[in-house]
Each structure stands twice: as structure tokens, then as C-alpha cells.
Enzyme design. Structure first.
Site, short mmCIF file in Angstrom:
data_model
loop_
_atom_site.label_atom_id
_atom_site.label_comp_id
_atom_site.label_asym_id
_atom_site.label_seq_id
_atom_site.Cartn_x
_atom_site.Cartn_y
_atom_site.Cartn_z
N TYR A 90 0.83 -1.21 0.00
CA TYR A 90 0.00 0.00 0.00
C TYR A 90 0.86 1.26 0.00
O TYR A 90 0.42 2.32 -0.44
CB TYR A 90 -0.90 0.03 1.24
CG TYR A 90 -2.23 -0.65 1.07
CD1 TYR A 90 -2.31 -2.00 0.76
CD2 TYR A 90 -3.42 0.06 1.22
CE1 TYR A 90 -3.53 -2.63 0.63
CE2 TYR A 90 -4.65 -0.56 1.08
CZ TYR A 90 -4.69 -1.90 0.79
OH TYR A 90 -5.91 -2.52 0.65
N LYS A 96 2.87 -15.55 2.16
CA LYS A 96 3.08 -16.29 0.91
C LYS A 96 4.56 -16.60 0.83
O LYS A 96 5.27 -16.21 -0.11
CB LYS A 96 2.59 -15.42 -0.27
CG LYS A 96 2.55 -16.13 -1.61
CD LYS A 96 1.44 -17.18 -1.71
CE LYS A 96 1.56 -17.96 -3.00
NZ LYS A 96 0.64 -19.11 -3.06
N ASP A 106 -3.26 -18.36 0.21
CA ASP A 106 -4.27 -19.05 -0.61
C ASP A 106 -4.98 -20.12 0.22
O ASP A 106 -6.20 -20.26 0.19
CB ASP A 106 -3.65 -19.62 -1.90
CG ASP A 106 -2.37 -20.42 -1.67
OD1 ASP A 106 -1.84 -20.40 -0.54
OD2 ASP A 106 -1.91 -21.07 -2.63
N ASP A 152 -6.44 -7.01 4.06
CA ASP A 152 -7.55 -6.34 3.38
C ASP A 152 -8.48 -7.37 2.76
O ASP A 152 -9.70 -7.33 2.93
CB ASP A 152 -6.99 -5.40 2.30
CG ASP A 152 -8.10 -4.69 1.53
OD1 ASP A 152 -9.03 -4.18 2.18
OD2 ASP A 152 -8.02 -4.65 0.29
N ASP A 181 -12.40 -8.95 4.29
CA ASP A 181 -13.66 -8.88 3.55
C ASP A 181 -14.29 -10.26 3.45
O ASP A 181 -15.50 -10.43 3.58
CB ASP A 181 -13.43 -8.34 2.12
CG ASP A 181 -13.70 -6.84 2.02
OD1 ASP A 181 -13.49 -6.14 3.03
OD2 ASP A 181 -14.12 -6.38 0.94
#
Ligand code: IPM
Ligand code: MG
Length: 379
Positions: free
Chosen positions: A149, A197, A229, A253, A257
Site C-alpha cells: 500500500y 506467501k 491461498d 484487506d 472482507d
């Protein structure tokens, strides 16, 4: 006691849900003998319209002087075509960075009253739950002021050349957010899952090195690791297995959600973004400055119609009481009041028709807020 709160109502439904939250805070103050002084500030789309910047320097300066920030929502179609540096979302990112609120706490639990709003079957919910119940209660701790970000970004070659964004984390950035995760786990079920990851990304391998060291300070907490994942899959396969999840800005983020859908409505989820480690005096007094906002956006399509769900913002105010003001008892009372109105069957449109049965009553934003105040009197 007296507490100063910077209030940024923002855009869309922001102002209407924030006013319900300040009323709830005032009611808490009346009941327990506290005074909340509000300083209203401009940011987001409204600030672009009125001042020409999504985060005017005066707003940041004034917010720094307060004990906490209560935020509505920022953004809307009106400002969607502005360049990246002038969008309302930019104001939000600059506010987070400018206040140094590096740890974003996003609790996601399935409330029994909203069981039918969760799209998962009982056996899926039971699968990971230690008590064999169709339930989950997790806390996602998202790093909020670093990573991709805020990393270097740009275009190469212009036109049809190339574009890039960079994921970069310093040891210190990782360590402090991990410590927020561990401190939180100590007050919960003492499990932490670090999501990354690391089979691909160097920055993720670095996260694991930091975690290997920090975890030594918390021997009571069980640490596990998941690739992002797999974590996305586990969230809908057996969400009950998670207690605290700690992860980077962008993974947090996305996963938060996903988790919000499991709770039934994004209109229910609060969040706290902290500039220190809660309970750790050396990191800013133990009750750090925080930005408190719902996870949902500005929902311009329903703005001004008195139908938005104010509960996420009211619950965010409860987190403010707990984390920034050290008022745990008051926070619990406000949360209990919200639970009571759900028990009574009151529902805004977004959470209606999801198992409230015949007792369910659809109410507007103001009625929902008023019901919480009334329930608070009885707590
Ligand atoms: C969030 C939002 C923001 C983010 C956007 C609006 C910039 O999605 O708070 O999760 O990506 O952090
Ligand atoms: Mg998001």
C-alpha cells in the site's frame, strides 16, 4: 473523566452512522460519569469538495491532539474519476500513515442471533470449533501502514510499458504488529496464525524470521503459519479453527472482507486501528491513539435514507472505549446493549430476514441507534 474524540463523519452514510455512535458514547458517558468532547474534522470526498484535498493538514494535526478518531466512511462515485493522489481513499491512507496506526484489529465472530445470515452449513462451522459448536470467533490483525500500500510504485516506459507496486517490510514494522497479535491472543484463546506467501515472496520469509523470534516471548501462545491461498480456503472450510490471524496490509484487506461475509453482514463489523500495543505501557501508554471505523464503505446508494445499519460504527465506538480510553466495563456494556437489541429482533434491512423469525422487526438507522441507547440503560 474527560476524553477528546476527533470525529470524521466523511461521505455517504458516514454522517448518519457516526451520529448514532456519538449518541451511544454520550449515553455511556451519562451512565458512567464520563464526558466525550468531539472535534469534528473534514476528510475524504467532502474535504476534496470544500478544501481541495482528501486529507487537509489541519485535519491530521487536530486528530493528533485527540485521544481517538471516530470515522464514518470515505469515498463515492462522485470522486471516482480523480487521479489516485486526489481520491478520497488517499485521504484514508494518509490518515492511517500520518497517525501511525499500524495495527488494524478486525474482529469477526458469528453472533448466535445472526446464525442464519452466515452462508456456511453447520458441519462446516462445527469442523474447526474446539467446542463442537456451529460458531467462530476470530480477530484479524492486519498491518496497516506498510507493505504494498505504501511501497514504491510507478510506471516504466509510459503508455504500454509497465507498472509496478512494491511489497517491502522492515523488521520493526513486522515485529510491532506481531506483538499486537500476540498481546491480543493472550487475552483470547492463545492461538495465532501468521498468514503469508512465504513459498514465493521474500518479504513473507522475512515475516517468518521475525515471528520465530517474537513468538519466544509468548510461550503460552500456539503459533501456526498458513499460506494466504490456503488461509482463504480454510476461512470458508473451517473458520472455527482461527483465533488471532496476523498478516500483511494487502492480505489482511482481502481476508477481512472474506471473513465479514461469514458473519452475515458487513454492516455489523467494527474495527480499531492502533498506534501502539494495547496494554503495553512502553509503546504509548497502554491505551494508544486509535482510529475507529466500521469495515463497510460509504454506501452512497443508500445514503440519507435512514436505512443504513449503525451497529458497526456503534461497535467501533465500543472498541474505542476499550483500547484508547481504557474503559473496558463501559465497552462491554455497549456491546451487550447491541446484543440485546438483536435479541429483541430489531434488524436493519441488511440483516433482516436472516433468522429473526416472527419476532423480527425492520427498523431504520435512527430507530436502531435509539434502541441501543434504551438497552444500555438496562445494562
Ligand atoms: C479497507 C478498505 C481500504 C483499504 C480502501 C478504501 C483504501 O478497503 O479499509 O479495508 O484497502 O485499506
Ligand atoms: Mg478493504
Amino acid at each position: 473523566m474527560n476524553f477528546s474524540v476527533a470525529v470524521i463523519p466523511g461521505d455517504g452514510i458516514g454522517p448518519e452512522v457516526v451520529s448514532q455512535a456519538t449518541e451511544a458514547l454520550d449515553a455511556v458517558g451519562d451512565k458512567y460519569g464520563h464526558v466525550f468532547n468531539y472535534v469534528e474534522l473534514l476528510a475524504g470526498g467532502r474535504a476534496i469538495d470544500e478544501i481541495g484535498s482528501p486529507l487537509p493538514p489541519e485535519t491530521l494535526e487536530a486528530a493528533r491532539q485527540c485521544g481517538a478518531v471516530l470515522l464514518g466512511a470515505m469515498g463515492g462515485p462522485k470522486w471516482d474519476r480523480l487521479p489516485g493522489s486526489l481520491r478520497p481513499e488517499r485521504g484514508l491512507l494518509e490518515l492511517r500513515a500520518g497517525l501511525g496506526v499500524f495495527a488494524n484489529l478486525r474482529p469477526a465472530a458469528l453472533l448466535p442471533q445472526l446464525r442464519a445470515a452466515c452462508p456456511l452449513k453447520d458441519d462446516v462451522l462445527i469442523a474447526g470449533n474446539a467446542e463442537g459448536k456451529p460458531a467462530f470467533d476470530m480477530l484479524i490483525v492486519r498491518e496497516l501502514t506498510g507493505g504494498i500500500y505504501f511501497g514504491e510504485r510507478g510506471r516504466i516506459g509510459g503508455g504500454r510499458g509497465a507498472a509496478f507496486d512494491t511489497e517491502k517490510y522492515s523488521w520493526e514494522e513486522i515485529e510491532r504488529v506481531l506483538r499486537v497479535g500476540y498481546a491480543s491472543a493472550m487475552t483470547r484463546r492463545k492461538k495465532i496464525c501468521i498468514v503469508d506467501k512465504s513459498n514465493v515472496m521474500e518479504s513473507s520469509r522475512f515475516w517468518r524470521e521475525v515471528a520465530a523470534e517474537v513468538s519466544k516471548d509468548y510461550p503460552a501462545v500456539e503459533t501456526s503459519y498458513l499460506y494466504v491461498d490456503n488461509a482463504a480456503m480454510q476461512l470458508i472450510r473451517a473458520p472455527g479453527q482461527f483465533d488471532v490471524i496476523v498478516t500483511s496490509n494487502i492480505f489482511g484487506d482481502i481476508l477481512s472482507d472474506e471473513a465479514s461475509v461469514l458473519t452475515g453482514s458487513i454492516g455489523m463489523l467494527p474495527s480499531a486501528s492502533l498506534a501502539g500495543i494495547p496494554g503495553d505501557a512502553s509503546s504509548g501508554g497502554g491505551y494508544p491513539l486509535g482510529v475507529y471505523e466500521s469495515i463497510h464503505g460509504s454506501a452512497p446508494d443508500i445514503a440519507g435514507k435512514n436505512i443504513a445499519n449503525p451497529l458497526a460504527t456503534i461497535l467501533s465506538a465500543a472498541l474505542m472505549l476499550r483500547y484508547s480510553f481504557g474503559l473496558g466495563k463501559e465497552a462491554a456494556a455497549l456491546e451487550a446493549a447491541v446484543s440485546r437489541v438483536l435479541d429483541m429482533g430489531l434488524r436493519t434491512g441488511d440483516i433482516a430476514g436472516r433468522g429473526g423469525g416472527n419476532a423480527e422487526k425492520i427498523v431504520g438507522t435512527q430507530e436502531m441507534g435509539a434502541a441501543v441507547l434504551k438497552a444500555l440503560e438496562g445494562e
